[in-house]
Design a protein around this motif. Structure first.
Motif, PDB file in Angstrom:
ATOM      1  N   GLU A 121      -7.691   3.370 -10.025  1.00  0.00           N
ATOM      2  CA  GLU A 121      -7.910   2.924  -8.606  1.00  0.00           C
ATOM      3  C   GLU A 121      -8.136   1.199  -8.795  1.00  0.00           C
ATOM      4  O   GLU A 121      -7.474   0.442  -8.022  1.00  0.00           O
ATOM      5  CB  GLU A 121      -9.236   3.287  -8.089  1.00  0.00           C
ATOM      6  CG  GLU A 121      -9.041   4.890  -7.762  1.00  0.00           C
ATOM      7  CD  GLU A 121      -8.042   4.963  -6.554  1.00  0.00           C
ATOM      8  OE1 GLU A 121      -8.022   4.038  -5.699  1.00  0.00           O
ATOM      9  OE2 GLU A 121      -7.401   6.137  -6.454  1.00  0.00           O
ATOM     10  N   ILE A 122      -8.744   0.768 -10.049  1.00  0.00           N
ATOM     11  CA  ILE A 122      -8.687  -0.500 -10.331  1.00  0.00           C
ATOM     12  C   ILE A 122      -7.275  -1.240 -10.571  1.00  0.00           C
ATOM     13  O   ILE A 122      -6.864  -2.365 -10.144  1.00  0.00           O
ATOM     14  CB  ILE A 122      -9.586  -0.857 -11.684  1.00  0.00           C
ATOM     15  CG1 ILE A 122     -11.075  -0.512 -11.157  1.00  0.00           C
ATOM     16  CG2 ILE A 122      -9.574  -2.143 -12.063  1.00  0.00           C
ATOM     17  CD1 ILE A 122     -12.011  -0.546 -12.605  1.00  0.00           C
ATOM     18  N   SER A 136       0.851  -1.396   0.104  1.00  0.00           N
ATOM     19  CA  SER A 136      -0.130   0.051   0.086  1.00  0.00           C
ATOM     20  C   SER A 136       0.814   1.335  -0.008  1.00  0.00           C
ATOM     21  O   SER A 136       0.652   2.085  -0.793  1.00  0.00           O
ATOM     22  CB  SER A 136      -0.769   0.092   1.063  1.00  0.00           C
ATOM     23  OG  SER A 136      -0.117  -0.148   2.343  1.00  0.00           O
ATOM     24  N   LEU A 177      -4.652   0.105  -9.434  1.00  0.00           N
ATOM     25  CA  LEU A 177      -3.727   0.115  -8.040  1.00  0.00           C
ATOM     26  C   LEU A 177      -4.227  -1.201  -7.119  1.00  0.00           C
ATOM     27  O   LEU A 177      -3.356  -1.753  -6.517  1.00  0.00           O
ATOM     28  CB  LEU A 177      -4.060   1.390  -7.263  1.00  0.00           C
ATOM     29  CG  LEU A 177      -3.269   2.655  -7.781  1.00  0.00           C
ATOM     30  CD1 LEU A 177      -3.998   3.890  -7.063  1.00  0.00           C
ATOM     31  CD2 LEU A 177      -1.966   2.402  -7.588  1.00  0.00           C
ATOM     32  N   ASP A 178      -5.450  -1.525  -7.130  1.00  0.00           N
ATOM     33  CA  ASP A 178      -6.173  -2.506  -6.288  1.00  0.00           C
ATOM     34  C   ASP A 178      -5.475  -3.842  -6.803  1.00  0.00           C
ATOM     35  O   ASP A 178      -5.004  -4.614  -6.086  1.00  0.00           O
ATOM     36  CB  ASP A 178      -7.467  -2.629  -6.529  1.00  0.00           C
ATOM     37  CG  ASP A 178      -8.294  -1.539  -5.472  1.00  0.00           C
ATOM     38  OD1 ASP A 178      -7.534  -1.096  -4.597  1.00  0.00           O
ATOM     39  OD2 ASP A 178      -9.137  -1.181  -5.772  1.00  0.00           O
ATOM     40  N   PHE A 179      -5.412  -4.071  -8.061  1.00  0.00           N
ATOM     41  CA  PHE A 179      -4.781  -5.224  -8.699  1.00  0.00           C
ATOM     42  C   PHE A 179      -3.281  -5.278  -8.105  1.00  0.00           C
ATOM     43  O   PHE A 179      -2.527  -6.338  -8.004  1.00  0.00           O
ATOM     44  CB  PHE A 179      -4.958  -5.353 -10.339  1.00  0.00           C
ATOM     45  CG  PHE A 179      -4.353  -6.449 -10.752  1.00  0.00           C
ATOM     46  CD1 PHE A 179      -4.587  -7.595 -10.706  1.00  0.00           C
ATOM     47  CD2 PHE A 179      -3.230  -6.379 -11.629  1.00  0.00           C
ATOM     48  CE1 PHE A 179      -4.398  -9.012 -11.267  1.00  0.00           C
ATOM     49  CE2 PHE A 179      -2.600  -7.284 -11.968  1.00  0.00           C
ATOM     50  CZ  PHE A 179      -3.015  -8.506 -11.875  1.00  0.00           C
ATOM     51  N   TYR A 180      -2.658  -4.261  -8.394  1.00  0.00           N
ATOM     52  CA  TYR A 180      -1.057  -3.991  -8.170  1.00  0.00           C
ATOM     53  C   TYR A 180      -0.855  -4.451  -6.748  1.00  0.00           C
ATOM     54  O   TYR A 180       0.173  -5.016  -6.183  1.00  0.00           O
ATOM     55  CB  TYR A 180      -0.804  -2.716  -8.506  1.00  0.00           C
ATOM     56  CG  TYR A 180       0.977  -2.551  -8.473  1.00  0.00           C
ATOM     57  CD1 TYR A 180       1.654  -3.065  -9.365  1.00  0.00           C
ATOM     58  CD2 TYR A 180       1.411  -1.878  -7.405  1.00  0.00           C
ATOM     59  CE1 TYR A 180       3.126  -3.156  -9.354  1.00  0.00           C
ATOM     60  CE2 TYR A 180       2.910  -1.786  -7.202  1.00  0.00           C
ATOM     61  CZ  TYR A 180       3.588  -2.386  -8.336  1.00  0.00           C
ATOM     62  OH  TYR A 180       5.070  -2.298  -8.224  1.00  0.00           O
ATOM     63  N   ARG A 181      -1.721  -3.928  -5.727  1.00  0.00           N
ATOM     64  CA  ARG A 181      -1.470  -4.185  -4.173  1.00  0.00           C
ATOM     65  C   ARG A 181      -1.638  -5.634  -4.017  1.00  0.00           C
ATOM     66  O   ARG A 181      -1.049  -6.105  -3.382  1.00  0.00           O
ATOM     67  CB  ARG A 181      -2.680  -3.357  -3.485  1.00  0.00           C
ATOM     68  CG  ARG A 181      -2.142  -1.855  -3.110  1.00  0.00           C
ATOM     69  CD  ARG A 181      -3.112  -1.402  -2.093  1.00  0.00           C
ATOM     70  NE  ARG A 181      -3.092   0.100  -2.336  1.00  0.00           N
ATOM     71  CZ  ARG A 181      -4.113   0.781  -2.800  1.00  0.00           C
ATOM     72  NH1 ARG A 181      -5.179   0.330  -3.280  1.00  0.00           N
ATOM     73  NH2 ARG A 181      -3.680   2.285  -2.824  1.00  0.00           N
ATOM     74  N   GLN A 182      -2.786  -6.266  -4.664  1.00  0.00           N
ATOM     75  CA  GLN A 182      -3.106  -7.706  -4.513  1.00  0.00           C
ATOM     76  C   GLN A 182      -1.839  -8.528  -4.939  1.00  0.00           C
ATOM     77  O   GLN A 182      -1.325  -9.453  -4.348  1.00  0.00           O
ATOM     78  CB  GLN A 182      -4.269  -8.058  -5.193  1.00  0.00           C
ATOM     79  CG  GLN A 182      -5.546  -7.542  -4.681  1.00  0.00           C
ATOM     80  CD  GLN A 182      -6.640  -7.940  -5.422  1.00  0.00           C
ATOM     81  OE1 GLN A 182      -6.634  -8.518  -6.422  1.00  0.00           O
ATOM     82  NE2 GLN A 182      -8.088  -7.359  -4.723  1.00  0.00           N
ATOM     83  N   THR A 235       2.456   1.489  -3.735  1.00  0.00           N
ATOM     84  CA  THR A 235       1.364   2.136  -4.630  1.00  0.00           C
ATOM     85  C   THR A 235       1.041   3.658  -4.394  1.00  0.00           C
ATOM     86  O   THR A 235       1.080   4.474  -5.330  1.00  0.00           O
ATOM     87  CB  THR A 235       0.026   1.282  -4.785  1.00  0.00           C
ATOM     88  OG1 THR A 235      -0.330   1.388  -3.301  1.00  0.00           O
ATOM     89  CG2 THR A 235       0.518   0.054  -5.117  1.00  0.00           C
ATOM     90  N   LYS A 288     -11.024   5.947 -11.838  1.00  0.00           N
ATOM     91  CA  LYS A 288     -11.520   4.641 -11.642  1.00  0.00           C
ATOM     92  C   LYS A 288     -10.479   3.743 -12.226  1.00  0.00           C
ATOM     93  O   LYS A 288     -10.434   2.757 -11.678  1.00  0.00           O
ATOM     94  CB  LYS A 288     -12.996   4.546 -12.318  1.00  0.00           C
ATOM     95  CG  LYS A 288     -13.839   3.440 -12.050  1.00  0.00           C
ATOM     96  CD  LYS A 288     -14.115   3.212 -10.376  1.00  0.00           C
ATOM     97  CE  LYS A 288     -14.758   1.908 -10.113  1.00  0.00           C
ATOM     98  NZ  LYS A 288     -14.959   1.643  -8.941  1.00  0.00           N
TER      99      LYS A 288
END
Length: 81
Positions: free
Chosen positions: A53-54, A14, A56-61, A17, A50
């Motif tokens: 953000e999608i 987190s 970023l979420d994938f990258y964090r996971q 990113t 948006k």
């Protein structure tokens, strides 16, 4: 010019990113590259935000998964337990 530089093994996904979002460039072991997550505030639309953000979420996971797998590989006793 702003360059973001950190140890990927020590910094949580987190934080990584967030640094990539706020800095236009980042330094890898071999080169200086432009951050794909950097978002210049003057050129942001809602749909683009948006999409970021999608991404970023994938990258964090993905980073979290890699950190967990690397930890398990480095610590075989944890897997045995």
């Amino acid at each position: 010019m702003t360059v973001c530089c950190y140890d990927g093994n020590e910094v949580p996904a987190s934080v990584q990113t967030d640094m990539m979002k706020s800095n236009p460039y980042l330094m890898t072991d071999t080169s200086l590259v432009k951050s794909s997550l950097y978002n210049h505030p003057a050129h942001t639309s809602l749909s683009a935000q948006k999409n970021v953000e999608i991404e970023l979420d994938f990258y964090r996971q993905k980073l979290d998964f890699i950190h967990v797998v690397a930890h398990e590989v480095r610590n075989p006793l944890t897997v045995i337990k």
